[in-house]
Design a protein around this motif. Structure first.
Motif, PDB file in Angstrom:
ATOM      1  N   MET A 579     -24.801  -5.616  31.069  1.00 28.22           N
ATOM      2  CA  MET A 579     -25.044  -6.653  30.075  1.00 28.22           C
ATOM      3  C   MET A 579     -24.279  -6.355  28.783  1.00 28.22           C
ATOM      4  O   MET A 579     -23.933  -5.209  28.494  1.00 28.22           O
ATOM      5  CB  MET A 579     -26.536  -6.757  29.757  1.00 28.22           C
ATOM      6  CG  MET A 579     -27.450  -6.917  30.962  1.00 28.22           C
ATOM      7  SD  MET A 579     -27.240  -8.480  31.828  1.00 28.22           S
ATOM      8  CE  MET A 579     -27.910  -9.624  30.618  1.00 28.22           C
ATOM      9  N   GLN A 580     -24.070  -7.415  28.017  1.00 27.99           N
ATOM     10  CA  GLN A 580     -23.440  -7.319  26.703  1.00 27.99           C
ATOM     11  C   GLN A 580     -24.393  -7.937  25.686  1.00 27.99           C
ATOM     12  O   GLN A 580     -24.922  -9.033  25.908  1.00 27.99           O
ATOM     13  CB  GLN A 580     -22.109  -8.069  26.721  1.00 27.99           C
ATOM     14  CG  GLN A 580     -21.326  -8.042  25.421  1.00 27.99           C
ATOM     15  CD  GLN A 580     -20.142  -8.995  25.469  1.00 27.99           C
ATOM     16  OE1 GLN A 580     -20.319 -10.211  25.452  1.00 27.99           O
ATOM     17  NE2 GLN A 580     -18.936  -8.428  25.564  1.00 27.99           N
ATOM     18  N   TYR A 581     -24.639  -7.236  24.572  1.00 28.27           N
ATOM     19  CA  TYR A 581     -25.571  -7.744  23.565  1.00 28.27           C
ATOM     20  C   TYR A 581     -24.924  -7.684  22.192  1.00 28.27           C
ATOM     21  O   TYR A 581     -24.450  -6.627  21.753  1.00 28.27           O
ATOM     22  CB  TYR A 581     -26.859  -6.927  23.550  1.00 28.27           C
ATOM     23  CG  TYR A 581     -27.888  -7.455  22.571  1.00 28.27           C
ATOM     24  CD1 TYR A 581     -28.614  -8.605  22.847  1.00 28.27           C
ATOM     25  CD2 TYR A 581     -28.130  -6.801  21.358  1.00 28.27           C
ATOM     26  CE1 TYR A 581     -29.558  -9.103  21.956  1.00 28.27           C
ATOM     27  CE2 TYR A 581     -29.072  -7.278  20.457  1.00 28.27           C
ATOM     28  CZ  TYR A 581     -29.777  -8.429  20.761  1.00 28.27           C
ATOM     29  OH  TYR A 581     -30.709  -8.907  19.875  1.00 28.27           O
ATOM     30  N   ASN A 582     -24.884  -8.841  21.523  1.00 24.06           N
ATOM     31  CA  ASN A 582     -24.351  -8.917  20.172  1.00 24.06           C
ATOM     32  C   ASN A 582     -25.492  -8.746  19.180  1.00 24.06           C
ATOM     33  O   ASN A 582     -26.423  -9.555  19.142  1.00 24.06           O
ATOM     34  CB  ASN A 582     -23.650 -10.268  19.950  1.00 24.06           C
ATOM     35  CG  ASN A 582     -22.901 -10.317  18.633  1.00 24.06           C
ATOM     36  OD1 ASN A 582     -23.499 -10.258  17.563  1.00 24.06           O
ATOM     37  ND2 ASN A 582     -21.578 -10.413  18.721  1.00 24.06           N
ATOM     38  N   ILE A 583     -25.431  -7.698  18.375  1.00 17.82           N
ATOM     39  CA  ILE A 583     -26.514  -7.383  17.446  1.00 17.82           C
ATOM     40  C   ILE A 583     -26.628  -8.440  16.355  1.00 17.82           C
ATOM     41  O   ILE A 583     -27.736  -8.796  15.928  1.00 17.82           O
ATOM     42  CB  ILE A 583     -26.281  -5.993  16.817  1.00 17.82           C
ATOM     43  CG1 ILE A 583     -26.287  -4.918  17.901  1.00 17.82           C
ATOM     44  CG2 ILE A 583     -27.335  -5.680  15.773  1.00 17.82           C
ATOM     45  CD1 ILE A 583     -25.916  -3.544  17.392  1.00 17.82           C
ATOM     46  N   ALA A 584     -25.499  -8.981  15.918  1.00 18.56           N
ATOM     47  CA  ALA A 584     -25.510  -9.956  14.824  1.00 18.56           C
ATOM     48  C   ALA A 584     -26.074 -11.298  15.272  1.00 18.56           C
ATOM     49  O   ALA A 584     -26.943 -11.878  14.619  1.00 18.56           O
ATOM     50  CB  ALA A 584     -24.102 -10.125  14.262  1.00 18.56           C
ATOM     51  N   THR A 585     -25.591 -11.800  16.422  1.00 20.64           N
ATOM     52  CA  THR A 585     -26.029 -13.126  16.888  1.00 20.64           C
ATOM     53  C   THR A 585     -27.256 -13.054  17.787  1.00 20.64           C
ATOM     54  O   THR A 585     -27.858 -14.087  18.092  1.00 20.64           O
ATOM     55  CB  THR A 585     -24.893 -13.808  17.669  1.00 20.64           C
ATOM     56  OG1 THR A 585     -24.582 -13.031  18.843  1.00 20.64           O
ATOM     57  CG2 THR A 585     -23.649 -13.941  16.793  1.00 20.64           C
ATOM     58  N   LYS A 586     -27.604 -11.841  18.248  1.00 24.01           N
ATOM     59  CA  LYS A 586     -28.744 -11.618  19.151  1.00 24.01           C
ATOM     60  C   LYS A 586     -28.573 -12.355  20.481  1.00 24.01           C
ATOM     61  O   LYS A 586     -29.544 -12.818  21.081  1.00 24.01           O
ATOM     62  CB  LYS A 586     -30.054 -12.020  18.480  1.00 24.01           C
ATOM     63  CG  LYS A 586     -30.359 -11.251  17.209  1.00 24.01           C
ATOM     64  CD  LYS A 586     -31.679 -11.665  16.591  1.00 24.01           C
ATOM     65  CE  LYS A 586     -31.932 -10.885  15.310  1.00 24.01           C
ATOM     66  NZ  LYS A 586     -33.211 -11.266  14.661  1.00 24.01           N
ATOM     67  N   ILE A 587     -27.330 -12.453  20.931  1.00 20.64           N
ATOM     68  CA  ILE A 587     -27.029 -13.126  22.193  1.00 20.64           C
ATOM     69  C   ILE A 587     -26.815 -12.077  23.283  1.00 20.64           C
ATOM     70  O   ILE A 587     -26.022 -11.136  23.122  1.00 20.64           O
ATOM     71  CB  ILE A 587     -25.778 -14.016  22.058  1.00 20.64           C
ATOM     72  CG1 ILE A 587     -26.064 -15.168  21.072  1.00 20.64           C
ATOM     73  CG2 ILE A 587     -25.352 -14.566  23.410  1.00 20.64           C
ATOM     74  CD1 ILE A 587     -24.868 -16.060  20.813  1.00 20.64           C
ATOM     75  N   LEU A 588     -27.506 -12.247  24.393  1.00 17.06           N
ATOM     76  CA  LEU A 588     -27.413 -11.348  25.535  1.00 17.06           C
ATOM     77  C   LEU A 588     -26.638 -12.050  26.642  1.00 17.06           C
ATOM     78  O   LEU A 588     -26.990 -13.166  27.047  1.00 17.06           O
ATOM     79  CB  LEU A 588     -28.814 -10.970  26.023  1.00 17.06           C
ATOM     80  CG  LEU A 588     -28.934  -9.961  27.168  1.00 17.06           C
ATOM     81  CD1 LEU A 588     -28.392  -8.599  26.739  1.00 17.06           C
ATOM     82  CD2 LEU A 588     -30.388  -9.846  27.614  1.00 17.06           C
ATOM     83  N   THR A 589     -25.580 -11.408  27.143  1.00 19.76           N
ATOM     84  CA  THR A 589     -24.692 -12.025  28.124  1.00 19.76           C
ATOM     85  C   THR A 589     -24.505 -11.090  29.312  1.00 19.76           C
ATOM     86  O   THR A 589     -24.311  -9.884  29.134  1.00 19.76           O
ATOM     87  CB  THR A 589     -23.310 -12.325  27.499  1.00 19.76           C
ATOM     88  OG1 THR A 589     -23.485 -13.071  26.306  1.00 19.76           O
ATOM     89  CG2 THR A 589     -22.446 -13.096  28.476  1.00 19.76           C
ATOM     90  N   ALA A 590     -24.541 -11.657  30.516  1.00 25.36           N
ATOM     91  CA  ALA A 590     -24.299 -10.868  31.729  1.00 25.36           C
ATOM     92  C   ALA A 590     -22.801 -10.648  31.909  1.00 25.36           C
ATOM     93  O   ALA A 590     -22.006 -11.574  31.775  1.00 25.36           O
ATOM     94  CB  ALA A 590     -24.884 -11.577  32.935  1.00 25.36           C
ATOM     95  N   MET A 591     -22.432  -9.423  32.232  1.00 22.88           N
ATOM     96  CA  MET A 591     -21.041  -9.075  32.517  1.00 22.88           C
ATOM     97  C   MET A 591     -20.773  -9.307  34.003  1.00 22.88           C
ATOM     98  O   MET A 591     -21.676  -9.661  34.756  1.00 22.88           O
ATOM     99  CB  MET A 591     -20.798  -7.617  32.126  1.00 22.88           C
ATOM    100  CG  MET A 591     -21.028  -7.333  30.647  1.00 22.88           C
ATOM    101  SD  MET A 591     -19.812  -8.104  29.585  1.00 22.88           S
ATOM    102  CE  MET A 591     -18.496  -6.886  29.675  1.00 22.88           C
ATOM    103  N   PRO A 592     -19.542  -9.112  34.476  1.00 20.59           N
ATOM    104  CA  PRO A 592     -19.244  -9.343  35.893  1.00 20.59           C
ATOM    105  C   PRO A 592     -20.170  -8.554  36.813  1.00 20.59           C
ATOM    106  O   PRO A 592     -20.563  -7.425  36.509  1.00 20.59           O
ATOM    107  CB  PRO A 592     -17.790  -8.858  36.022  1.00 20.59           C
ATOM    108  CG  PRO A 592     -17.212  -9.034  34.662  1.00 20.59           C
ATOM    109  CD  PRO A 592     -18.330  -8.754  33.711  1.00 20.59           C
TER     110      PRO A 592
END
Length: 712
Positions: A579-592
């Motif tokens: 997973m990828q998580y952006n601390i500023a936007t609080k968006i969690l995204t699945a990686m390949p």
């Protein structure tokens, strides 16, 4: 069903639940009784004597018991004693509930009766003309109905409380016990189990560099018999309660087998009787039923699965699964059978550091949730009374506690100078064995600018571990238990002019929290702290500590992609997902898909991911491009929740065992794409590397002795 409601809080009196902000909290019996008493007496000052008389009827308690229970009530309500919204302390008088409450009946019987009456009228085709007097009659009946229901609820509550107190009065509170050492040898002794006739002790012997083996010691003359295997590890011996047999665990690579053997013939492996196979990714806990007919054990299919509890009928080798709670996360990781053989107690945990206590009526296969605790309980056994539990205190555990099934502490069974784990019940109706252990690690630094000269850093007399090097400055962070709990510290690397450095404490958790990894952000302004499946970010300059809102999920193998983005591994559909998580936007995204974990090389702008099945490191210039093989195999994928892959200035390092089945650190060079052995370190995972050098931990002391409680 009866509810009490006040200030957006609901109390379900039937199930002893407090519902706040959409979260249901199971109330311990004393906490529930105290809260209900406050609700029945709103806006009135209640003295401590009244609380003792009403809540602790017939029980001798101190004022400290009231204070401790009141703290739990306030915690359940989310109340702050400094600025209370619900309960205030009236100096020298007692306590008072600030807010009033409303009792609301939501009774299915009333709704059902109304429906049935309407239906009957329609069927008779009657036109209903209600007179004023009949309306008044209906209005007069409703308060009486509410009063009757309230009276019934109170009666049931009184009966339940009386039943609870009758049980409590039968509970024998354990007096703090003395200790008697059973083993005091070099290396570690673990998993103690005393024979039913109290004459012999079986335990696991752990010696560094060798497979673990089993010792069987005569407790009278201290003569020993060792049982080993030339390839595999033997551990977790458990005596049969009815025969002179021992069940134990055999493990070798991905092979896991539970064996049973006669004590007199156990040295000859040809006489071992296979009970069942287990997964190579598990470490089963073994428990016999008191009648010796069944062996219970827990198992998991992979590290991404939780533990499930099974039992094997030793007569016909039939294996079945028992009724148990959901097994995501850690699952049902610890359990025990009551001495009378009627109930099973299970510790269940998902991903966060919380424990649910369940009991199972074995005959009826009836499962019951008993408690939800805000910490991870390390182990559990039934007390000899079949009603209470004995378990380690919260991490780091230096005591054994006696608790009721609601998880409320009743007494300290043992207070120890070293930490405690792996307890078991002795067949004398009063005592227990456990492992008393001490682990001390120190932090060292090899300076790459001084011919890898090794320096001992700012170490205490207890555990200092999880070192992390800053990327751009001469600082390092580490975890220490010098203040009892695990806390994070920051210190400068020593120089020629200053060998002794002063460390600064960054966190003040003051809680039973386990920490697994530290990592500086690319610009060193932030420090990532991996705790019990939660991520904490420390702003080093501001001194702020913030927990990321990632919910109840598994978290392992964290790395920084950039200043605001983290990469980490979690579990989805019983498999690893990067997973990828952006601390500023609080968006969690699945990686390949298809990768256990990975990291990002800022210098060369490449991703390096660890493949699911092969454990091979794959290089990706861009997430949309086809991955390229590096040929580096990293096995296992994770070590103590850290990714088994480390970025160096000019390559990658990981622990690998592809060379003649010998595990060693391997190095992959970015320049010539070659793979070669890397330098030897005292540890295979607790290290970090940058341009300045290598920081790592070294075991200074490891002691694990077997102790027995001893009644006065």
């Amino acid at each position: 069903m009866r509810y009490l409601e006040f200030n957006h809080i609901t109390i379900d009196t039937q199930n002893q639940l407090l519902i706040r902000d959409g979260e249901s909290i199971i109330l311990a019996p004393k906490v529930y009784d105290l809260l209900i008493f406050f609700c029945k007496n709103p806006a009135r000052i209640i003295t401590k004597d009244e609380l003792m008389d009403e809540v602790w009827t017939g029980t001798l308690v101190t004022e400290n018991a009231i204070s401790r229970t009141l703290v739990k009530v306030r915690k359940a309500l989310g109340d702050d004693p400094k600025s209370p919204q619900f309960i205030i302390t009236v100096p020298r008088k007692g306590y008072r509930m600030v807010t009033e409450f409303n009792g609301s009946d939501k009774c299915q019987y009333n709704e059902q009766n109304t429906t049935e009456q309407t239906s009957t009228n329609k069927e008779n085709n009657n036109t209903i003309t209600t007179s004023f007097s009949s309306v008044n009659s209906t209005k007069n009946k409703k308060p009486k109905t509410l009063f009757s229901l309230f009276a019934i609820s109170c009666t049931l509550l009184i009966v339940a409380v009386s039943f609870y107190f009758s049980i409590q009065q039968n509970i024998e509170i354990i007096a703090t016990k003395q200790l008697k050492p059973l083993t005091r040898e070099i290396a570690d002794e673990q998993h103690p189990n005393v024979s039913p006739d109290l004459s012999q002790l079986a335990y696991t012997k752990v010696v560094r560099g060798k497979p673990s083996y089993i010792n069987i010691e005569n407790l009278s003359d201290h003569s020993k018999m060792s049982v080993s295997h030339p390839r595999g590890k033997l551990s977790r011996p458990v005596w049969s309660p009815t025969e002179s047999k021992i069940a134990f665990l055999y493990q070798h690579k991905q092979v896991c087998i539970i064996f049973l053997a006669e004590q007199k013939e156990i040295k000859n492996k040809d006489n071992w009787q296979e009970i069942t196979e287990c997964s190579g990714e598990s470490w089963p806990h073994l428990v016999f039923s008191p009648d010796g007919q069944y062996l219970y054990f827990n198992d998991r299919q992979s590290k991404a699965n939780g533990y499930q509890i099974f039992r094997v009928d030793l007569l016909n080798k039939q294996k079945d699964i028992i009724n148990q709670p959901i097994t995501s996360g850690q699952g049902n990781y610890a359990f025990d059978i009551s001495p009378d053989g009627q109930r099973l107690v299970m510790l269940n945990s998902e991903f966060t550091s919380q424990t649910r206590i369940y009991t199972l009526d074995i005959a009826q296969a009836k499962l019951q949730l008993r408690a939800k605790l805000p910490y991870l309980m390390g182990a559990v056994v039934w007390h000899h009374d079949n009603m209470t539990l004995v378990h380690p205190s919260p991490h780091p555990a230096y005591e054994l506690w006696q608790s009721n099934l609601a998880g409320e502490k009743l007494a300290v069974v043992v207070s120890n100078t070293s930490r405690v784990k792996q307890l078991s019940r002795i067949n004398n109706k009063q005592d227990f064995t456990f492992v008393s252990y001490l682990i001390n690690r120190d932090i060292h630094f090899k300076d790459s600018n001084k011919d890898n000269q090794s320096m001992n850093l700012d170490n205490s007399s207890v555990m200092d571990y999880l070192p992390a090097l800053a990327n751009n400055s001469g600082q390092y962070a580490f975890v220490s238990k010098r203040s009892t709990t695990a806390e994070v510290y920051l210190a400068p690397l020593p120089t020629e002019n200053k060998r002794v450095a002063t460390s600064k404490q960054l966190t003040f958790f003051n809680a039973p929290m386990r920490l697994y990894q530290l990592l500086f952000s690319p610009d060193d302004s932030q420090l990532m702290v991996l705790a019990d499946n939660q991520i904490v970010i420390v702003d080093i300059d501001k001194g702020e500590v913030n927990k990321l809102a990632l919910g109840n999920r598994a978290i392992s193998g964290i790395s920084w992609q950039d200043q605001h983005t983290l990469l980490f591994s979690t579990i989805r559909n019983n498999d690893w997902q990067l997973m990828q998580y952006n601390i500023a936007t609080k968006i969690l995204t699945a990686m390949p898909n298809g990768y256990q974990g990975g990291l990002y090389d800022h210098k060369n702008q490449n991703f390096y991911f660890l493949a699911d099945e092969s454990n091979e490191v794959m290089k990706l210039n861009d997430l949309t491009q086809t991955p390229q093989s590096t040929g580096l195999i990293c096995d296992p994928g994770f070590i103590n929740r850290q990714l088994n892959l480390t970025l160096t200035p000019n390559g990658l390092v990981c622990l690998s065992d592809v060379n003649n089945n010998i595990q060693e650190l391997k190095y992959y060079s970015f320049a010539d794409k070659s793979i070669s052995p890397w330098q030897k370190l005292p540890t295979s995972f607790d290290y970090q590397i940058n341009d300045k050098g290598v920081i790592f931990t070294q075991l200074k002391q490891s002691v694990a002795d077997i102790m027995q409680t001893k009644s006065n």
